[in-house]
Design an enzyme around this catalytic site. Structure first.
Site, PDB file in Angstrom:
ATOM      1  N   ARG A  15     -11.732  -2.215  -6.290  1.00 59.18           N
ATOM      2  CA  ARG A  15     -10.303  -2.566  -6.343  1.00 59.18           C
ATOM      3  C   ARG A  15     -10.638  -3.920  -6.427  1.00 59.18           C
ATOM      4  O   ARG A  15      -9.847  -5.019  -5.785  1.00 59.18           O
ATOM      5  CB  ARG A  15      -9.560  -2.156  -5.468  1.00 59.18           C
ATOM      6  CG  ARG A  15      -9.283  -0.474  -5.666  1.00 59.18           C
ATOM      7  CD  ARG A  15      -7.843   0.284  -4.377  1.00 59.18           C
ATOM      8  NE  ARG A  15      -8.951  -0.500  -3.433  1.00 59.18           N
ATOM      9  CZ  ARG A  15      -7.817  -0.080  -2.104  1.00 59.18           C
ATOM     10  NH1 ARG A  15      -6.391  -0.375  -1.951  1.00 59.18           N
ATOM     11  NH2 ARG A  15      -8.208  -0.132  -0.745  1.00 59.18           N
ATOM     12  N   LYS A 124       7.029   6.781 -14.839  1.00 63.14           N
ATOM     13  CA  LYS A 124       6.262   7.220 -15.217  1.00 63.14           C
ATOM     14  C   LYS A 124       5.465   7.131 -16.816  1.00 63.14           C
ATOM     15  O   LYS A 124       6.287   7.842 -18.111  1.00 63.14           O
ATOM     16  CB  LYS A 124       6.341   8.255 -14.638  1.00 63.14           C
ATOM     17  CG  LYS A 124       6.804   8.705 -13.290  1.00 63.14           C
ATOM     18  CD  LYS A 124       5.915   8.960 -13.050  1.00 63.14           C
ATOM     19  CE  LYS A 124       6.646   8.440 -11.157  1.00 63.14           C
ATOM     20  NZ  LYS A 124       5.369   9.108 -10.097  1.00 63.14           N
ATOM     21  N   GLU A 499       6.436   5.630   9.611  1.00 64.97           N
ATOM     22  CA  GLU A 499       5.526   6.681   8.858  1.00 64.97           C
ATOM     23  C   GLU A 499       3.850   5.523   9.295  1.00 64.97           C
ATOM     24  O   GLU A 499       3.425   5.164   8.287  1.00 64.97           O
ATOM     25  CB  GLU A 499       5.603   6.698   7.696  1.00 64.97           C
ATOM     26  CG  GLU A 499       7.146   7.788   7.870  1.00 64.97           C
ATOM     27  CD  GLU A 499       7.164   7.858   6.118  1.00 64.97           C
ATOM     28  OE1 GLU A 499       6.588   7.877   4.835  1.00 64.97           O
ATOM     29  OE2 GLU A 499       8.858   8.471   5.870  1.00 64.97           O
ATOM     30  N   TRP A 576       0.921  15.086  -6.895  1.00 68.43           N
ATOM     31  CA  TRP A 576       0.459  14.083  -6.707  1.00 68.43           C
ATOM     32  C   TRP A 576      -1.405  14.082  -5.887  1.00 68.43           C
ATOM     33  O   TRP A 576      -2.037  13.148  -5.742  1.00 68.43           O
ATOM     34  CB  TRP A 576       0.665  12.928  -5.783  1.00 68.43           C
ATOM     35  CG  TRP A 576       1.600  12.010  -6.805  1.00 68.43           C
ATOM     36  CD1 TRP A 576       1.815  12.294  -7.552  1.00 68.43           C
ATOM     37  CD2 TRP A 576       3.057  11.406  -6.021  1.00 68.43           C
ATOM     38  NE1 TRP A 576       2.896  11.789  -8.475  1.00 68.43           N
ATOM     39  CE2 TRP A 576       3.663  10.968  -6.961  1.00 68.43           C
ATOM     40  CE3 TRP A 576       3.143  11.210  -4.838  1.00 68.43           C
ATOM     41  CZ2 TRP A 576       4.780  10.029  -7.047  1.00 68.43           C
ATOM     42  CZ3 TRP A 576       4.792  10.332  -4.819  1.00 68.43           C
ATOM     43  CH2 TRP A 576       5.072   9.854  -5.859  1.00 68.43           C
ATOM     44  N   GLU A 620       9.121  14.488 -12.653  1.00 67.82           N
ATOM     45  CA  GLU A 620       6.873  14.099 -13.115  1.00 67.82           C
ATOM     46  C   GLU A 620       7.094  15.209 -13.274  1.00 67.82           C
ATOM     47  O   GLU A 620       5.917  15.259 -14.629  1.00 67.82           O
ATOM     48  CB  GLU A 620       6.499  13.274 -12.054  1.00 67.82           C
ATOM     49  CG  GLU A 620       5.363  12.553 -12.578  1.00 67.82           C
ATOM     50  CD  GLU A 620       4.425  12.109 -11.023  1.00 67.82           C
ATOM     51  OE1 GLU A 620       4.876  11.377 -10.897  1.00 67.82           O
ATOM     52  OE2 GLU A 620       2.832  12.468 -11.230  1.00 67.82           O
ATOM     53  N   GLU A 680      17.595   7.206  -5.700  1.00 64.85           N
ATOM     54  CA  GLU A 680      17.009   5.651  -6.400  1.00 64.85           C
ATOM     55  C   GLU A 680      18.561   5.287  -7.411  1.00 64.85           C
ATOM     56  O   GLU A 680      18.121   6.204  -8.327  1.00 64.85           O
ATOM     57  CB  GLU A 680      16.030   5.215  -6.516  1.00 64.85           C
ATOM     58  CG  GLU A 680      16.204   4.239  -7.380  1.00 64.85           C
ATOM     59  CD  GLU A 680      14.259   4.398  -8.324  1.00 64.85           C
ATOM     60  OE1 GLU A 680      12.886   4.344  -7.824  1.00 64.85           O
ATOM     61  OE2 GLU A 680      13.818   2.768  -8.992  1.00 64.85           O
ATOM     62  N   HIS A 709      12.284  -2.482  -3.961  1.00 63.38           N
ATOM     63  CA  HIS A 709      10.596  -2.695  -4.925  1.00 63.38           C
ATOM     64  C   HIS A 709      10.785  -4.640  -5.622  1.00 63.38           C
ATOM     65  O   HIS A 709       9.813  -4.380  -5.877  1.00 63.38           O
ATOM     66  CB  HIS A 709      10.838  -2.065  -6.177  1.00 63.38           C
ATOM     67  CG  HIS A 709      10.491  -0.239  -6.911  1.00 63.38           C
ATOM     68  ND1 HIS A 709       9.817   0.003  -6.099  1.00 63.38           N
ATOM     69  CD2 HIS A 709      11.383   0.467  -6.705  1.00 63.38           C
ATOM     70  CE1 HIS A 709       9.800   1.426  -5.880  1.00 63.38           C
ATOM     71  NE2 HIS A 709      11.386   1.675  -6.539  1.00 63.38           N
TER      72      HIS A 709
HETATM   73  C1  LIG Z   1       5.954   6.488  -3.822  1.00 66.81           C
HETATM   74  N1  LIG Z   1       4.803   6.342  -4.633  1.00 66.81           N
HETATM   75  C2  LIG Z   1       3.689   6.978  -4.467  1.00 66.81           C
HETATM   76  C3  LIG Z   1       3.054   7.787  -5.500  1.00 66.81           C
HETATM   77  N2  LIG Z   1       1.952   8.178  -5.648  1.00 66.81           N
HETATM   78  C4  LIG Z   1       0.771   8.543  -4.273  1.00 66.81           C
HETATM   79  N3  LIG Z   1       0.738   9.039  -3.916  1.00 66.81           N
HETATM   80  N4  LIG Z   1       2.031   8.025  -2.934  1.00 66.81           N
HETATM   81  C5  LIG Z   1       2.903   6.674  -2.441  1.00 66.81           C
HETATM   82  O1  LIG Z   1       3.513   6.418  -2.472  1.00 66.81           O
HETATM   83  N5  LIG Z   1       3.783   7.360  -7.290  1.00 66.81           N
HETATM   84  C6  LIG Z   1       4.924   6.737  -6.793  1.00 66.81           C
HETATM   85  C7  LIG Z   1       5.062   5.088  -6.150  1.00 66.81           C
HETATM   86  C8  LIG Z   1       4.647   4.736  -6.283  1.00 66.81           C
HETATM   87  N6  LIG Z   1       4.342   3.921  -5.519  1.00 66.81           N
HETATM   88  C9  LIG Z   1       2.991   3.262  -4.838  1.00 66.81           C
HETATM   89  C10 LIG Z   1       3.487   2.214  -3.306  1.00 66.81           C
HETATM   90  C11 LIG Z   1       2.688   1.978  -2.551  1.00 66.81           C
HETATM   91  C12 LIG Z   1       1.831   2.649  -3.067  1.00 66.81           C
HETATM   92  C13 LIG Z   1       0.613   1.405  -2.000  1.00 66.81           C
HETATM   93  O2  LIG Z   1       0.362   0.299  -1.608  1.00 66.81           O
HETATM   94  N7  LIG Z   1      -1.069   1.741  -1.593  1.00 66.81           N
HETATM   95  C14 LIG Z   1      -1.493   1.346  -1.088  1.00 66.81           C
HETATM   96  C15 LIG Z   1      -2.551   1.869  -1.075  1.00 66.81           C
HETATM   97  C16 LIG Z   1      -2.169   3.169   0.026  1.00 66.81           C
HETATM   98  C17 LIG Z   1      -3.461   3.593   1.370  1.00 66.81           C
HETATM   99  O3  LIG Z   1      -3.565   4.504   0.615  1.00 66.81           O
HETATM  100  N8  LIG Z   1      -3.889   2.908   2.050  1.00 66.81           N
HETATM  101  C18 LIG Z   1      -5.037   3.261   3.193  1.00 66.81           C
HETATM  102  C19 LIG Z   1      -6.162   1.902   2.434  1.00 66.81           C
HETATM  103  C20 LIG Z   1      -5.541   0.895   3.122  1.00 66.81           C
HETATM  104  C21 LIG Z   1      -7.398  -0.385   2.528  1.00 66.81           C
HETATM  105  O4  LIG Z   1      -6.876  -0.318   1.293  1.00 66.81           O
HETATM  106  N9  LIG Z   1      -7.562  -0.184   3.127  1.00 66.81           N
HETATM  107  C22 LIG Z   1      -8.737  -1.482   3.443  1.00 66.81           C
HETATM  108  C23 LIG Z   1      -9.151  -1.552   4.009  1.00 66.81           C
HETATM  109  C24 LIG Z   1      -7.529  -2.762   4.789  1.00 66.81           C
HETATM  110  C25 LIG Z   1      -8.148  -3.777   5.881  1.00 66.81           C
HETATM  111  O5  LIG Z   1      -9.097  -3.944   6.571  1.00 66.81           O
HETATM  112  O6  LIG Z   1      -6.987  -4.664   5.616  1.00 66.81           O
HETATM  113  C26 LIG Z   1     -10.010  -0.670   2.842  1.00 66.81           C
HETATM  114  O7  LIG Z   1     -10.302   0.792   2.871  1.00 66.81           O
HETATM  115  O8  LIG Z   1     -10.789  -0.587   1.859  1.00 66.81           O
HETATM  116  C27 LIG Z   1      -4.003   2.612   4.317  1.00 66.81           C
HETATM  117  O9  LIG Z   1      -2.966   2.049   4.824  1.00 66.81           O
HETATM  118  O10 LIG Z   1      -4.975   3.171   5.448  1.00 66.81           O
HETATM  119  C28 LIG Z   1      -2.586  -0.016  -1.807  1.00 66.81           C
HETATM  120  O11 LIG Z   1      -2.871  -0.926  -1.389  1.00 66.81           O
HETATM  121  O12 LIG Z   1      -2.515   0.436  -3.058  1.00 66.81           O
HETATM  122  C29 LIG Z   1       0.571   2.910  -4.027  1.00 66.81           C
HETATM  123  C30 LIG Z   1       2.070   4.370  -4.787  1.00 66.81           C
HETATM  124  N1  LIG Z   2       9.196   9.449   3.085  1.00 65.82           N
HETATM  125  C1  LIG Z   2       8.453   8.309   2.049  1.00 65.82           C
HETATM  126  C2  LIG Z   2       9.235   8.678   0.728  1.00 65.82           C
HETATM  127  C3  LIG Z   2       8.810   7.559  -1.089  1.00 65.82           C
HETATM  128  S1  LIG Z   2       9.133   8.295  -2.414  1.00 65.82           S
HETATM  129  C4  LIG Z   2       8.659   7.065   2.439  1.00 65.82           C
HETATM  130  O1  LIG Z   2       9.244   6.274   3.193  1.00 65.82           O
HETATM  131  O2  LIG Z   2       7.631   6.098   1.984  1.00 65.82           O
END
Ligand SMILES: CN1c2c(nc(N)[nH]c2=O)NC[C@@H]1CNc1ccc(C(=O)N[C@@H](CCC(=O)N[C@@H](CCC(=O)N[C@@H](CCC(=O)O)C(=O)O)C(=O)O)C(=O)O)cc1
Ligand SMILES: N[C@@H](CCS)C(=O)O
Ligand SMILES: [Zn+2]
Length: 767
Positions: A15, A124, A499, A576, A620, A680, A709
């Site tokens: 990433r 979407k 959460e 998802w 979706e 929303e 957002h």
């Molecule tokens: C509501 N939404 C979601 C969708 N789909 C989902 N599966 N989940 C959703 O919530 N679709 C519609 C929308 C899309 N919106 C979002 C909103 C936010 C994110 C997001 O913030 N994604 C994060 C990744 C989340 C996650 O899994 N985090 C993990 C891993 C974190 C990480 O990257 N760790 C690093 C090390 C970090 C450190 O050392 O500090 C690593 O592992 O390398 C966690 O929290 O543990 C993002 O960062 O993109 C997605 C969709």
């Molecule tokens: N309970 C979830 C819904 C996101 S769509 C949250 O608060 O992130």
């Protein structure tokens, strides 16, 4: 050359693009550093694709934030207030302000971006979890080239020694994906003004040495009005004449073209790509109906899922084509762009080897494409070993005892209609009012509180084994307790635990359910720099034990106020995840429904008075074609109801949806019969509520009053105004007060004042 690709994931294996974007946005990296990372990724991905046998990989499939946004910017579709002037290139600041809204920084002011400029609407991309930014066209829209990024990308690859096939979003899909400013008018009417820019792009690509261009027209998989088909014919007539030596490869994906197939085959293009994973039946039709010299691209490798292709089955399709057509007129490709696939399975060392053997990510998918292409040109014998290995893998998977759990089959077979029934809402409402004693305009949040860097770092440290489970648990408990104390202090009525223990609302549950596997780095872009790691459903799903009960119980113990239990619903869990392809999706959804039902009833038994079952992916999941909606909706509603109906009348069930239009599915949302639904609505200033009003939605509803957002903190008066609009439309005693969605992407500095003001607005309304 017979092996092609339609698009490669942009983020990078680790990433890298996410990291570079976020570093740039936070001021830690300048534009040059961001652009250097982007260029490095493109070069790496071209090299990777060439190495696995894609001689002419795609170019211009990359985007820093979103390819639809880039396309709109390239053609000057940029509203006023974002610092762009016709005749100038589009700055990165403008591009990111369009994507994320203005931040009010000095850099933005210098770039002429208005401080309050909002982000473009995000929605979407067809039925995927990728979100694009919606272009806004003015009725008098002038399309002005701000540059030719497709030519730049082609030249960039050429300088590295790679011939590429540039990708352009086709003109008709581009217009149909956008909307008219103010909502009036038809974007297709803008086509004549748009085509000269496409023609110029094609001429320039030809002059730069491109031989073919991929024109993406995914709208071909939708129900199209006759005017759209006419527009396609008019557009491609012009474009085919623009650069006669350039072959146009029309790419349709995500579904069956049905009545649009004839239109597509009748266009003056050199070739047509078909998604034969979603719609294998198109092959026969295309072989019979395609003009004799038209190239057919066979999308036989699934670009949307993680399962290794059954090479023998795919080769049968390829061979059927070869029997009807010279192989020079055939190409093999993934079904769609690999944007929706994780990058490389090689890094998944933590996955069970058997399971890993069943899977393929982008890199492996392209290897499969190359194998099939080799079989096509050199004959079956040339790929006999690969076919045999694939057969063995498929057979092992089919026979694997891990797929089927007799207890799950029994549970489903014993399912009764009553499982999806509760007593009527009016009766439940009375019981809930007696139990909860909430004030008018009750306030709540959608579940998540900020996922701070500290929380993510703690989780990562725990994963690396650097902190003990107990220490991690204690840390999260402290965050939760703080959040609960604070919610009480500001006077929220229904509390959440925050959460904090969840990485993602889907992946988190996958850790507890059988039949699921989670990957280490199977990231897929969701929007901008945000990624998700969809879990893999490989076998029957069940819930061996409680998943959220302990956190919920401990949260409730910290407060006298009602604590809301927080779950992801069966429809969204399915949508998802990467879902097994050996049984119908509906069967997997039903398994999920019963698993979640058990959690809901366990939460009730633990004394949790309110349970929210999130279904943000409910819409979706709708099939792209309307005549398939009914079957989906009937089943999706039923599954939600199974999950929600195991509890007593006095237990209140909430659901939550975001990123959705509701107008055309209102009856089904009402049939879900949640006691309370939060939606929303803030960004559209309550427009979305209209559907609920027109339909006379019978249950309680929480129209979002705070757009989560954007980092902007709304004023209390603003939220009050939105609530007054809502109260004119819906009986006041049925209105809840909440933000648009969860707050995980926001910072506490934004969340604290915003929620305080939200409570204030609710109090004013009560008065
Ligand atoms: C509501 N939404 C979601 C969708 N789909 C989902 N599966 N989940 C959703 O919530 N679709 C519609 C929308 C899309 N919106 C979002 C909103 C936010 C994110 C997001 O913030 N994604 C994060 C990744 C989340 C996650 O899994 N985090 C993990 C891993 C974190 C990480 O990257 N760790 C690093 C090390 C970090 C450190 O050392 O500090 C690593 O592992 O390398 C966690 O929290 O543990 C993002 O960062 O993109 C997605 C969709
Ligand atoms: N309970 C979830 C819904 C996101 S769509 C949250 O608060 O992130
Ligand atoms: Zn949401």
């Amino acid at each position: 050359m017979t092996a092609y690709n339609l698009g490669f994931p942009r983020m990078g294996l680790r990433r890298e693009l996410k990291t570079a974007l976020e570093a740039h946005w936070s001021g830690q990296a300048d534009e040059a550093a961001l652009l250097a990372t982007a260029a490095e990724l493109r070069a790496r991905h071209w090299a990777l694709q060439r190495a696995v046998g894609i001689a002419v990989p795609p170019s211009n499939d990359f985007a820093l934030y979103d390819h639809v946004l880039d396309h709109a910017c390239a053609f000057g579709v940029i509203p006023e207030g974002y610092g762009w002037r016709p005749g100038e290139p589009v700055s990165l600041a403008t591009r990111f302000a369009l994507a994320r809204g203005a931040r009010g920084t000095a850099g933005e002011r210098a770039a002429g971006i208005a401080p309050g400029a909002p982000a473009l609407e995000m929605t979407k991309w067809f039925d995927t979890n990728y979100h694009y930014l919606v272009p806004v066209f003015r009725p008098d829209q002038a399309f002005i080239a701000t540059g030719f990024p497709a030519v730049d990308a082609f030249e960039e690859a050429k300088a590295l020694g790679y011939p590429t096939r540039p990708v352009l979003l086709g003109p008709v899909s581009f217009l149909l994906l956008g909307k008219m400013a103010g909502g009036a008018g038809d974007p297709l009417a803008l086509l004549p003004g748009l085509l000269p820019l496409y023609a110029e792009t094609l001429r320039r690509l030809a002059a730069a040495g491109a031989r073919e261009v991929q024109m993406d027209e995914p709208c071909l998989s939708l129900d199209l009005q006759p005017a759209a088909r006419t527009a396609l014919r008019a557009a491609y007539l012009v474009l085919a004449g623009a650069a006669p030596r350039l072959s146009l490869m029309l790419a349709a994906y995500f579904g069956d073209l049905r009545e649009n197939l004839e239109t597509a085959l009748g266009l003056p293009v050199a070739g047509l790509h078909l998604d034969l994973v979603r719609a294998p039946r198109m092959l026969d039709l295309a072989l019979r109906q395609a003009p004799p010299r038209m190239m057919l691209s066979l999308g036989v490798v699934d670009g949307r899922n993680v399962w290794a292709t059954d090479l023998s089955r795919a080769f049968q399709q390829v061979r059927a084509a070869a029997a009807a057509r010279r192989f020079e007129l055939l190409q093999v490709a993934p079904s769609c762009s690999l944007l929706h696939s994780p990058v490389d399975l090689a890094g998944e060392t933590g996955l069970d080897p058997e399971l890993r053997g069943w899977m393929a990510f982008a890199r492996q998918k392209l290897e499969e494409v190359a194998i099939l292409a080799r079989g096509l040109t050199a004959g079956r014998g040339a790929i006999a070993a690969e076919l045999a290995a694939s057969d063995a893998r498929q057979e092992a998977r089919r026979r694997s005892p891990r797929l089927h759990d007799p207890a799950v089959a029994e549970r489903l077979a014993a399912g009764r209609a009553e499982d999806a029934a509760r007593v009527p809402f009016a009766e439940r409402r009375m019981a809930q009012q007696t139990r909860l004693r909430l004030p008018g305009f009750p306030t709540t949040t959608i579940g998540s509180f900020p996922q701070t860097a500290e929380i993510r770092a703690a989780r990562a440290a725990r994963k690396r084994g650097e902190v003990t489970e107990a220490a991690y648990h204690a840390f999260l408990t402290e965050r939760m307790a703080e959040a609960i104390r604070w919610q009480e202090e500001i006077g929220l009525d229904v509390l959440v635990h925050g959460e904090f223990e969840r990485n993602d609302m889907v992946e988190h549950f996958a850790d507890f359910l059988t039949g699921f596997a989670v990957t280490k780095s199977g990231w897929v872009q969701s929007y901008g720099s945000r990624c998700v790691k969809p879990p893999v459903i490989f076998g029957d799903v069940s819930r061996p034990g409680p998943m959220t009960v302990e956190w919920a119980r401990r949260a409730q113990a910290l407060t006298e106020r009602p604590m809301k239990g927080m779950l992801t619903g069966p429809v969204t869990m399915l949508q998802w995840s990467f879902v097994r392809d050996d049984i119908p999706r509906a069967a997997v959804r039903r398994q999920l429904a019963y698993a979640i039902r058990d959690e809901v009833t366990d939460l009730e038994a633990a004394g949790i008075p309110i349970v929210q079952i999130d279904e943000p992916a409910f819409r979706e999941g709708l099939p792209l074609r309307r005549d398939e909606w009914d079957a989906y909706l009937t089943d999706a509603v039923h599954c939600f109801r199974i999950s929600a109906s195991g509890v007593r009348p006095e237990t209140q069930i909430h659901t939550h949806m975001c990123y959705s239009e509701f107008n055309d599915i209102m009856d089904r949302i009402a049939q879900m019969d949640a006691d309370v639904i939060s939606i929303e609505t803030a960004r559209s200033r309550m427009e979305l509520l209209a559907a609920f009003v027109d339909f006379a939605y019978p249950n309680e509803i929480g129209p979002g009053v705070y757009d989560i957002h954007a980092p902007r903190v709304p004023e209390a008066a603003e939220m009050e105004r939105l609530l007054r609009i809502a109260a004119q439309r819906v009986p006041a005693e049925r209105i809840w007060v909440n933000p648009d969605c969860g707050l995980k992407t926001r910072r506490w500095e934004e969340v604290r004042p915003a929620l305080q003001r939200m409570v204030e607005a609710a109090r004013t309304l009560r008065g």
